[in-house]
Design a protein around this motif. Structure first.
Motif, PDB file in Angstrom:
ATOM      1  N   GLU A  64       0.891  -1.147  -0.088  1.00  0.00           N
ATOM      2  CA  GLU A  64       0.194   0.017  -0.054  1.00  0.00           C
ATOM      3  C   GLU A  64       1.032   1.180   0.079  1.00  0.00           C
ATOM      4  O   GLU A  64       0.433   2.377  -0.502  1.00  0.00           O
ATOM      5  CB  GLU A  64      -0.810   0.107   1.148  1.00  0.00           C
ATOM      6  N   VAL A  65       2.040   1.050   0.525  1.00  0.00           N
ATOM      7  CA  VAL A  65       2.950   2.408   0.456  1.00  0.00           C
ATOM      8  C   VAL A  65       3.112   2.702  -1.005  1.00  0.00           C
ATOM      9  O   VAL A  65       3.242   4.180  -1.291  1.00  0.00           O
ATOM     10  CB  VAL A  65       4.312   2.230   1.077  1.00  0.00           C
ATOM     11  N   VAL A  66       3.395   1.850  -1.937  1.00  0.00           N
ATOM     12  CA  VAL A  66       3.492   2.171  -3.381  1.00  0.00           C
ATOM     13  C   VAL A  66       2.198   2.790  -3.807  1.00  0.00           C
ATOM     14  O   VAL A  66       2.262   3.792  -4.712  1.00  0.00           O
ATOM     15  CB  VAL A  66       3.930   1.014  -4.164  1.00  0.00           C
ATOM     16  N   ARG A  73       7.494  -5.761  12.948  1.00  0.00           N
ATOM     17  CA  ARG A  73       7.876  -4.488  13.518  1.00  0.00           C
ATOM     18  C   ARG A  73       8.252  -3.678  12.802  1.00  0.00           C
ATOM     19  O   ARG A  73       8.515  -3.802  11.488  1.00  0.00           O
ATOM     20  CB  ARG A  73       9.494  -5.002  14.382  1.00  0.00           C
ATOM     21  N   SER A  74       8.210  -2.362  13.151  1.00  0.00           N
ATOM     22  CA  SER A  74       8.283  -1.235  12.028  1.00  0.00           C
ATOM     23  C   SER A  74       9.262  -0.118  12.558  1.00  0.00           C
ATOM     24  O   SER A  74       9.197   0.308  13.852  1.00  0.00           O
ATOM     25  CB  SER A  74       7.069  -0.579  11.604  1.00  0.00           C
ATOM     26  N   VAL A  75      10.204   0.427  11.659  1.00  0.00           N
ATOM     27  CA  VAL A  75      11.161   1.423  12.222  1.00  0.00           C
ATOM     28  C   VAL A  75      10.471   2.771  11.409  1.00  0.00           C
ATOM     29  O   VAL A  75      11.283   3.747  11.561  1.00  0.00           O
ATOM     30  CB  VAL A  75      12.677   1.204  11.765  1.00  0.00           C
ATOM     31  N   ASN A  76       9.422   2.650  10.862  1.00  0.00           N
ATOM     32  CA  ASN A  76       8.992   3.793  10.124  1.00  0.00           C
ATOM     33  C   ASN A  76       7.323   3.877  10.290  1.00  0.00           C
ATOM     34  O   ASN A  76       6.856   3.378   9.443  1.00  0.00           O
ATOM     35  CB  ASN A  76       9.294   3.777   8.634  1.00  0.00           C
ATOM     36  N   LEU A  77       6.995   4.545  11.469  1.00  0.00           N
ATOM     37  CA  LEU A  77       5.757   4.640  11.831  1.00  0.00           C
ATOM     38  C   LEU A  77       4.647   5.317  10.885  1.00  0.00           C
ATOM     39  O   LEU A  77       3.540   5.247  10.604  1.00  0.00           O
ATOM     40  CB  LEU A  77       5.452   5.022  13.350  1.00  0.00           C
ATOM     41  N   ILE A  78       5.396   6.182  10.314  1.00  0.00           N
ATOM     42  CA  ILE A  78       4.656   7.048   9.150  1.00  0.00           C
ATOM     43  C   ILE A  78       3.983   5.855   8.251  1.00  0.00           C
ATOM     44  O   ILE A  78       2.963   6.133   7.489  1.00  0.00           O
ATOM     45  CB  ILE A  78       5.451   8.222   8.529  1.00  0.00           C
ATOM     46  N   GLU A 111      -1.011  -5.619  10.728  1.00  0.00           N
ATOM     47  CA  GLU A 111       0.292  -5.596  11.072  1.00  0.00           C
ATOM     48  C   GLU A 111       1.415  -5.797   9.829  1.00  0.00           C
ATOM     49  O   GLU A 111       1.018  -6.275   8.844  1.00  0.00           O
ATOM     50  CB  GLU A 111       0.592  -6.912  11.666  1.00  0.00           C
ATOM     51  N   ASP A 112       2.414  -5.009  10.104  1.00  0.00           N
ATOM     52  CA  ASP A 112       3.416  -4.868   8.895  1.00  0.00           C
ATOM     53  C   ASP A 112       4.882  -4.654   9.309  1.00  0.00           C
ATOM     54  O   ASP A 112       4.859  -4.365  10.606  1.00  0.00           O
ATOM     55  CB  ASP A 112       3.037  -3.620   8.224  1.00  0.00           C
ATOM     56  N   ASP A 113       5.721  -4.552   8.495  1.00  0.00           N
ATOM     57  CA  ASP A 113       7.055  -4.478   8.997  1.00  0.00           C
ATOM     58  C   ASP A 113       7.541  -2.947   8.398  1.00  0.00           C
ATOM     59  O   ASP A 113       8.725  -2.717   8.509  1.00  0.00           O
ATOM     60  CB  ASP A 113       7.774  -5.469   8.276  1.00  0.00           C
ATOM     61  N   GLY A 114       6.710  -2.015   8.205  1.00  0.00           N
ATOM     62  CA  GLY A 114       7.255  -0.896   7.706  1.00  0.00           C
ATOM     63  C   GLY A 114       7.092  -0.549   6.408  1.00  0.00           C
ATOM     64  O   GLY A 114       7.162   0.546   5.885  1.00  0.00           O
TER      65      GLY A 114
END
Length: 255
Positions: A146-148, A193-198, A206-209
């Motif tokens: 979905e980011v794309v 786990r995500s290091v990019n919450l935006i 659930e996602d990995d960022g």
């Protein structure tokens, strides 16, 4: 550029040192605890394919661990930001296979991160590999991201991710969606786990960022595992590497 690696762990070591080194590997507490997956493999080659906008350096931890377990390894650098998926798959996978086949391997396996998994699916949708073994995909956008969908028109996205990045959305027309069911022995490891919450705010569930757990799945896979790691670093995690090697030997993840 294709990087060739010396598959002989003991090159340049005298015979008695070879024996000591082999004994240390086979009878170390780590090897005994992990069991059969640490026994050196008989002439099997593993091709590593990194993710979008990454390099082979991101797969070095995986490479070193596979080498220590006796695999021959091709850790491939390919220009992920310069071409579309179709061209990348044809050129990169073909080049890696050519390097691998120099050893006349009994089996050829793949371990991929992110876009690398889509390249394998694209290649195998058009061609066959007679001695194909098993495939492990780490955080693959098998259902797109979905980011794309939400970012591909944003200025700078194309510059950062190139034409392949534009093809990784979740619409029915995207490359991952069009490729359909896999017909090879595949294990998928997804992160939660995500290091990019935006970016995570753009993703459902659930996602990995970068990729949701659901979109890491693909019809036809034989096993699926979720581990607590983020998209950029999942390929370096000790447990991910251990599970990857276990799947290559056993066709399932260790529960």
């Amino acid at each position: 550029m294709i990087k060739k690696y010396n598959e002989n762990l003991f090159t340049g070591i005298s015979m008695w040192r070879k024996r000591i080194a082999l004994a240390l590997i086979l009878f170390s507490p780590c090897s005994l605890a992990l069991g059969a997956e640490e026994v050196p493999i008989n002439n099997e080659c593993v091709i590593l394919l990194h993710g979008l906008a990454r390099t082979s350096r991101s797969m070095v931890s995986m490479e070193e661990s596979l080498l220590s377990s006796g695999y021959r390894v091709i850790n491939l650098d390919y220009p992920s930001r310069k071409f579309k998926i179709e061209k990348l798959a044809d050129a990169a996978v073909s080049a890696a296979l050519s390097e691998c086949q120099e050893y006349s391997p009994r089996k050829v396996h793949f371990v991929t991160h992110s876009l690398g998994g889509i390249l394998v699916r694209q290649y195998l949708s058009k061609r066959q590999i007679a001695n194909l073994g098993r495939v492990v995909m780490l955080s693959p956008p098998n259902g797109g991201s979905e980011v794309v969908d939400k970012m591909k028109a944003v200025p700078g996205f194309f510059w950062l991710n190139g034409p392949a990045g534009q093809q990784l959305g979740t619409s029915a027309a995207s490359i991952p969606r069009r490729l359909g069911r896999v017909g090879f022995e595949l294990g998928v490891i997804a992160g939660n786990r995500s290091v990019n919450l935006i970016l995570s705010l753009m993703i459902t569930g659930e996602d990995d960022g970068k990729v949701s757990i659901e979109n890491a799945k693909v019809e036809g896979m034989v096993d699926f595992l979720v581990l607590p790691h983020s998209h950029p670093f999942i390929m370096r995690a000790t447990e991910v590497i251990r599970q990857t090697k276990y799947f290559l030997q056993h066709g399932a993840f260790q529960r």
